[in-house]
Scaffold this motif. Structure first.
Motif, PDB file in Angstrom:
ATOM      1  N   PHE A 157       0.424  11.103 -25.387  1.00 27.71           N
ATOM      2  CA  PHE A 157       0.437  12.526 -25.698  1.00 27.71           C
ATOM      3  C   PHE A 157      -0.248  13.348 -24.612  1.00 27.71           C
ATOM      4  CE2 PHE A 157       0.535  10.112 -29.620  1.00 27.71           C
ATOM      5  CZ  PHE A 157       1.616  10.670 -30.267  1.00 27.71           C
ATOM      6  N   THR A 158       0.139  14.599 -24.524  1.00 27.62           N
ATOM      7  CA  THR A 158      -0.450  15.517 -23.557  1.00 27.62           C
ATOM      8  C   THR A 158      -1.080  16.690 -24.300  1.00 27.62           C
ATOM      9  OG1 THR A 158       1.678  16.669 -23.339  1.00 27.62           O
ATOM     10  CG2 THR A 158       1.205  14.911 -21.763  1.00 27.62           C
ATOM     11  N   SER A 159      -1.836  17.476 -23.593  1.00 25.47           N
ATOM     12  CA  SER A 159      -2.496  18.644 -24.153  1.00 25.47           C
ATOM     13  C   SER A 159      -1.451  19.611 -24.744  1.00 25.47           C
ATOM     14  CB  SER A 159      -3.298  19.345 -23.044  1.00 25.47           C
ATOM     15  OG  SER A 159      -3.958  20.468 -23.554  1.00 25.47           O
ATOM     16  N   PRO A 160      -1.727  20.274 -25.854  1.00 31.63           N
ATOM     17  CA  PRO A 160      -3.030  20.389 -26.515  1.00 31.63           C
ATOM     18  C   PRO A 160      -3.309  19.297 -27.551  1.00 31.63           C
ATOM     19  CG  PRO A 160      -1.483  21.847 -27.586  1.00 31.63           C
ATOM     20  CD  PRO A 160      -0.737  21.202 -26.449  1.00 31.63           C
ATOM     21  N   PHE A 161      -2.326  18.419 -27.818  1.00 34.99           N
ATOM     22  CA  PHE A 161      -2.546  17.377 -28.818  1.00 34.99           C
ATOM     23  C   PHE A 161      -3.554  16.357 -28.295  1.00 34.99           C
ATOM     24  CE2 PHE A 161      -1.668  13.385 -30.993  1.00 34.99           C
ATOM     25  CZ  PHE A 161      -1.585  13.802 -32.316  1.00 34.99           C
ATOM     26  N   ASN A 162      -4.569  16.040 -29.102  1.00 35.69           N
ATOM     27  CA  ASN A 162      -5.613  15.127 -28.619  1.00 35.69           C
ATOM     28  C   ASN A 162      -6.089  14.144 -29.681  1.00 35.69           C
ATOM     29  OD1 ASN A 162      -7.022  16.802 -30.298  1.00 35.69           O
ATOM     30  ND2 ASN A 162      -8.552  17.447 -28.806  1.00 35.69           N
ATOM     31  N   GLU A 163      -5.240  13.869 -30.680  1.00 34.15           N
ATOM     32  CA  GLU A 163      -5.655  12.947 -31.726  1.00 34.15           C
ATOM     33  C   GLU A 163      -4.583  11.882 -31.999  1.00 34.15           C
ATOM     34  OE1 GLU A 163      -8.506  14.903 -34.820  1.00 34.15           O
ATOM     35  OE2 GLU A 163      -6.780  16.232 -34.609  1.00 34.15           O
ATOM     36  N   PRO A 164      -4.261  11.070 -30.993  1.00 27.69           N
ATOM     37  CA  PRO A 164      -3.241  10.044 -31.194  1.00 27.69           C
ATOM     38  C   PRO A 164      -3.630   9.029 -32.266  1.00 27.69           C
ATOM     39  CG  PRO A 164      -4.395   9.704 -29.115  1.00 27.69           C
ATOM     40  CD  PRO A 164      -4.798  11.051 -29.617  1.00 27.69           C
ATOM     41  N   TYR A 165      -4.930   8.774 -32.399  1.00 29.14           N
ATOM     42  CA  TYR A 165      -5.397   7.809 -33.402  1.00 29.14           C
ATOM     43  C   TYR A 165      -5.030   8.292 -34.810  1.00 29.14           C
ATOM     44  CZ  TYR A 165      -8.446   4.213 -35.352  1.00 29.14           C
ATOM     45  OH  TYR A 165      -8.929   3.115 -36.022  1.00 29.14           O
ATOM     46  N   ARG A 166      -5.293   9.558 -35.075  1.00 33.65           N
ATOM     47  CA  ARG A 166      -4.963  10.123 -36.397  1.00 33.65           C
ATOM     48  C   ARG A 166      -3.457  10.146 -36.619  1.00 33.65           C
ATOM     49  NH1 ARG A 166      -7.626  15.622 -37.868  1.00 33.65           N
ATOM     50  NH2 ARG A 166      -6.468  15.133 -39.776  1.00 33.65           N
ATOM     51  N   TYR A 167      -2.708  10.382 -35.560  1.00 30.52           N
ATOM     52  CA  TYR A 167      -1.250  10.385 -35.656  1.00 30.52           C
ATOM     53  C   TYR A 167      -0.751   9.018 -36.111  1.00 30.52           C
ATOM     54  CZ  TYR A 167       3.618  10.398 -33.969  1.00 30.52           C
ATOM     55  OH  TYR A 167       4.988  10.283 -33.867  1.00 30.52           O
ATOM     56  N   GLY A 168      -1.260   7.950 -35.479  1.00 30.54           N
ATOM     57  CA  GLY A 168      -0.856   6.605 -35.861  1.00 30.54           C
ATOM     58  C   GLY A 168      -1.240   6.268 -37.285  1.00 30.54           C
ATOM     59  N   LYS A 169      -2.443   6.655 -37.686  1.00 32.42           N
ATOM     60  CA  LYS A 169      -2.891   6.384 -39.052  1.00 32.42           C
ATOM     61  C   LYS A 169      -2.027   7.125 -40.067  1.00 32.42           C
ATOM     62  CE  LYS A 169      -7.149   6.127 -40.323  1.00 32.42           C
ATOM     63  NZ  LYS A 169      -8.584   6.421 -40.539  1.00 32.42           N
ATOM     64  N   HIS A 170      -1.603   8.332 -39.715  1.00 29.71           N
ATOM     65  CA  HIS A 170      -0.768   9.102 -40.634  1.00 29.71           C
ATOM     66  C   HIS A 170       0.572   8.406 -40.873  1.00 29.71           C
ATOM     67  CE1 HIS A 170       1.103  12.511 -42.640  1.00 29.71           C
ATOM     68  NE2 HIS A 170       2.088  12.464 -41.758  1.00 29.71           N
ATOM     69  N   ILE A 171       1.188   7.896 -39.799  1.00 28.27           N
ATOM     70  CA  ILE A 171       2.465   7.199 -39.946  1.00 28.27           C
ATOM     71  C   ILE A 171       2.293   5.951 -40.811  1.00 28.27           C
ATOM     72  CG2 ILE A 171       4.207   5.866 -38.696  1.00 28.27           C
ATOM     73  CD1 ILE A 171       3.963   7.900 -36.429  1.00 28.27           C
ATOM     74  N   ALA A 172       1.233   5.182 -40.549  1.00 31.81           N
ATOM     75  CA  ALA A 172       0.981   3.977 -41.337  1.00 31.81           C
ATOM     76  C   ALA A 172       0.727   4.324 -42.798  1.00 31.81           C
ATOM     77  CB  ALA A 172      -0.202   3.218 -40.757  1.00 31.81           C
ATOM     78  N   SER A 173       0.071   5.447 -43.032  1.00 30.32           N
ATOM     79  CA  SER A 173      -0.250   5.831 -44.414  1.00 30.32           C
ATOM     80  C   SER A 173       1.004   6.189 -45.210  1.00 30.32           C
ATOM     81  CB  SER A 173      -1.230   7.008 -44.424  1.00 30.32           C
ATOM     82  OG  SER A 173      -0.611   8.204 -43.968  1.00 30.32           O
ATOM     83  N   LEU A 174       2.077   6.622 -44.518  1.00 28.90           N
ATOM     84  CA  LEU A 174       3.312   6.960 -45.226  1.00 28.90           C
ATOM     85  C   LEU A 174       3.930   5.711 -45.855  1.00 28.90           C
ATOM     86  CD1 LEU A 174       4.994   9.533 -42.797  1.00 28.90           C
ATOM     87  CD2 LEU A 174       3.803   9.996 -44.936  1.00 28.90           C
ATOM     88  N   SER A 175       3.935   4.586 -45.129  1.00 28.83           N
ATOM     89  CA  SER A 175       4.464   3.357 -45.711  1.00 28.83           C
ATOM     90  C   SER A 175       3.568   2.879 -46.841  1.00 28.83           C
ATOM     91  CB  SER A 175       4.610   2.266 -44.646  1.00 28.83           C
ATOM     92  OG  SER A 175       3.366   1.895 -44.118  1.00 28.83           O
ATOM     93  N   ASN A 176       2.251   3.113 -46.703  1.00 26.02           N
ATOM     94  CA  ASN A 176       1.330   2.770 -47.785  1.00 26.02           C
ATOM     95  C   ASN A 176       1.601   3.601 -49.021  1.00 26.02           C
ATOM     96  OD1 ASN A 176      -1.804   1.874 -46.074  1.00 26.02           O
ATOM     97  ND2 ASN A 176       0.276   1.141 -45.815  1.00 26.02           N
ATOM     98  N   MET A 177       1.909   4.876 -48.805  1.00 28.62           N
ATOM     99  CA  MET A 177       2.199   5.775 -49.917  1.00 28.62           C
ATOM    100  C   MET A 177       3.459   5.341 -50.664  1.00 28.62           C
ATOM    101  SD  MET A 177       2.966   9.881 -49.765  1.00 28.62           S
ATOM    102  CE  MET A 177       1.520  10.153 -48.747  1.00 28.62           C
ATOM    103  N   LEU A 178       4.460   4.907 -49.911  1.00 23.56           N
ATOM    104  CA  LEU A 178       5.732   4.512 -50.508  1.00 23.56           C
ATOM    105  C   LEU A 178       5.657   3.146 -51.182  1.00 23.56           C
ATOM    106  CD1 LEU A 178       8.077   5.592 -47.588  1.00 23.56           C
ATOM    107  CD2 LEU A 178       8.020   6.636 -49.854  1.00 23.56           C
ATOM    108  N   ALA A 179       4.913   2.218 -50.570  1.00 27.60           N
ATOM    109  CA  ALA A 179       4.936   0.833 -51.041  1.00 27.60           C
ATOM    110  C   ALA A 179       3.609   0.365 -51.631  1.00 27.60           C
ATOM    111  CB  ALA A 179       5.329  -0.090 -49.891  1.00 27.60           C
TER     112      ALA A 179
END
Length: 468
Positions: A313-335
């Motif tokens: 990612f490039t500026s202004p986005f600076n939270e790739p860690y949270r982005y990854g956790k959010h995607i993983a949490s979607l599968s957790n929410m569904l399953a």
């Protein structure tokens, strides 16, 4: 116990372990504190692995991710002799030095029981495989590789722990809440119990489970953070015979493909012949991983591997860690945990359910995974990349794109926002070093261990020069 030390090592993952090991060798008179929120190697026990529960029960401290050995303790122990992947140490160190450090860590592993058998991509069979892959626009990365095996990896780590446990002060089950510094250039670790430990040198190897926390601590200390990538994808499981002609030659095949639709890079990662798919907990988020054993009696009939799409990612986005956790949490929410879908159902736009999964010729090794629809959890771009990669792999390994190939999601590899470091892996704060995967410097056993050794050598040299 006095709370003042010469050096503190934060984290007992691969980087922290070899930092502690090297300090014992190079600065035997130093007073060293080693801290981890998890358990020692003898008391790490995941309730799922122990057969007590089927699904993750959200332990306060995850024994799969935390403790002596870190996230790599229960991995199948792939050790790659290369700078082409596995981290970014060559951004700080000369390539020759990195390879010398990797070889050195391997020597220590062998001393404590690691195999001497090496898989090479320089053999005639491997070269023929590389040529065949290129015919389908797949690029086989060159590297020697050792397979330690999940069970052997634990034995090696146990031997290493026994070797250094009496040489330093180890504090397990000790969560560090804050890192402080003072005007004298000393560092203080403040624990959740309110205890304080101080030293002029700090080697921080927070591991993947501590990456987000560590990034926040660095921000508080005024250290510059650089955006790092996050890898998002799935774990593929299929009959072992499909990839036998590849895994018998190179074992850990690193295949990279650039998609035609978006121009994104997709890569295979962590290939486990005759292995098992497992769930792991990263700060309350269930993701998926894979293991394989050296002992034939512990093997399955399947091979599994990750397909990962790298996102930088490039500026202004600076939270790739949270982005990854959010995607993983979607599968957790569904399953409610890890989600699994047949490839044929995915491309047909059909949700896999228990009935459809029961008809599959490929039987899942992660029985706790819940059938579902990955298209509701993964972003379209990454999913399109993965589907295109599977069709490309099918040309090299016919059967990869079979209807019953299983896809587990989400597999996310988190890397901390990287701190600005010197060529000695030192932050802008003198005496404060950052190493390993959780510091965004590496992403694998070999370079993580190498980074710990490098930082420890710098600290030992300074202390020896100061007469410590």
């Amino acid at each position: 116990m006095s709370n003042k030390f010469d050096v503190m090592v934060l984290g007992t993952g691969e980087a922290g372990i070899f930092a502690a090991y090297e300090l014992a060798l190079k600065a035997p008179g130093a007073k060293v504190l080693v801290v981890d929120q998890g358990a020692d190697i003898y008391h790490r026990s995941c309730p799922i692995v122990a057969g007590k529960v089927k699904n993750c029960i959200q332990c306060k401290v995850c024994d799969t991710m935390c403790g002596f050995g870190g996230a790599g303790a229960f991995s199948d122990g792939k050790y790659n002799f290369t700078t082409a992947f596995g981290g970014w140490l060559t951004d700080f160190l000369d390539e020759r030095e990195v390879m010398e450090l990797i070889d050195y860590v391997d020597e220590l592993n062998v001393k404590h029981g690691a195999t001497t058998e090496v898989y090479s991509t320089a053999t005639p069979a491997a070269r023929a495989l590389e040529k065949q892959a290129l015919q389908h626009d797949l690029h086989l990365l060159q590297a020697r590789c050792k397979h330690l095996g999940t069970e052997n990896n634990l034995r090696i780590l146990t031997n290493i722990y026994e070797h250094i446990r009496d040489k330093h002060t180890f504090l397990f089950h000790t969560a560090v809440e804050e890192i402080l510094t003072d005007n004298e250039g000393h560092y203080t670790l403040v624990t959740s119990k309110g205890e304080r430990y101080t030293a002029p040198y700090l080697i921080a190897g927070p591991g993947r489970s501590g990456a987000e926390w560590f990034a926040n601590q660095c921000k508080k200390l005024g250290l510059e953070l650089l955006n790092n990538q996050v890898d998002v994808g799935v774990r593929v499981e299929l009959p072992a015979t499909v990839f036998e002609h590849i895994t018998d030659v190179v074992y850990e095949s690193k295949l990279v493909y650039r998609t035609k639709q978006y121009g994104d890079h997709v890569r295979t990662f962590c290939m486990n012949p005759y292995g098992h798919v497992v769930a792991e907990n990263v700060e309350g988020i269930n993701t998926v991983n894979g293991h394989s054993y050296s002992d034939p009696a512990l093997r399955s009939q399947n091979t599994n591997f990750a397909l990962l799409v790298s996102n930088r990612f490039t500026s202004p986005f600076n939270e790739p860690y949270r982005y990854g956790k959010h995607i993983a949490s979607l599968s957790n929410m569904l399953a409610g945990g890890v989600l699994v879908q047949r490839f044929g159902d995915l491309v047909s736009g059909i949700r896999t359910n228990e009935h459809r999964l029961s008809k599959s010729f490929t039987r899942p090794t992660l029985t706790a995974a819940v059938p579902g629809d990955l298209s509701l959890a993964l972003p379209k771009r990454q999913l399109d990349d993965i589907i295109e990669m599977i069709y490309a792999l099918d040309k090299l390994a016919p059967g990869t794109a079979n209807y019953d190939t299983l896809l587990y999601g989400a597999e996310v590899k988190f890397y901390s926002a990287r701190i600005s470091l010197s060529n000695q892996l030192e932050t802008a704060l003198p005496g404060f070093f950052a190493v390993g995967d959780g510091a965004g410097v590496t992403r694998g056993l070999a370079q993580a261990g190498a980074s710990g050794v490098k930082a420890a050598r710098v600290v030992a040299e300074r202390m020896n020069g100061a007469g410590v």
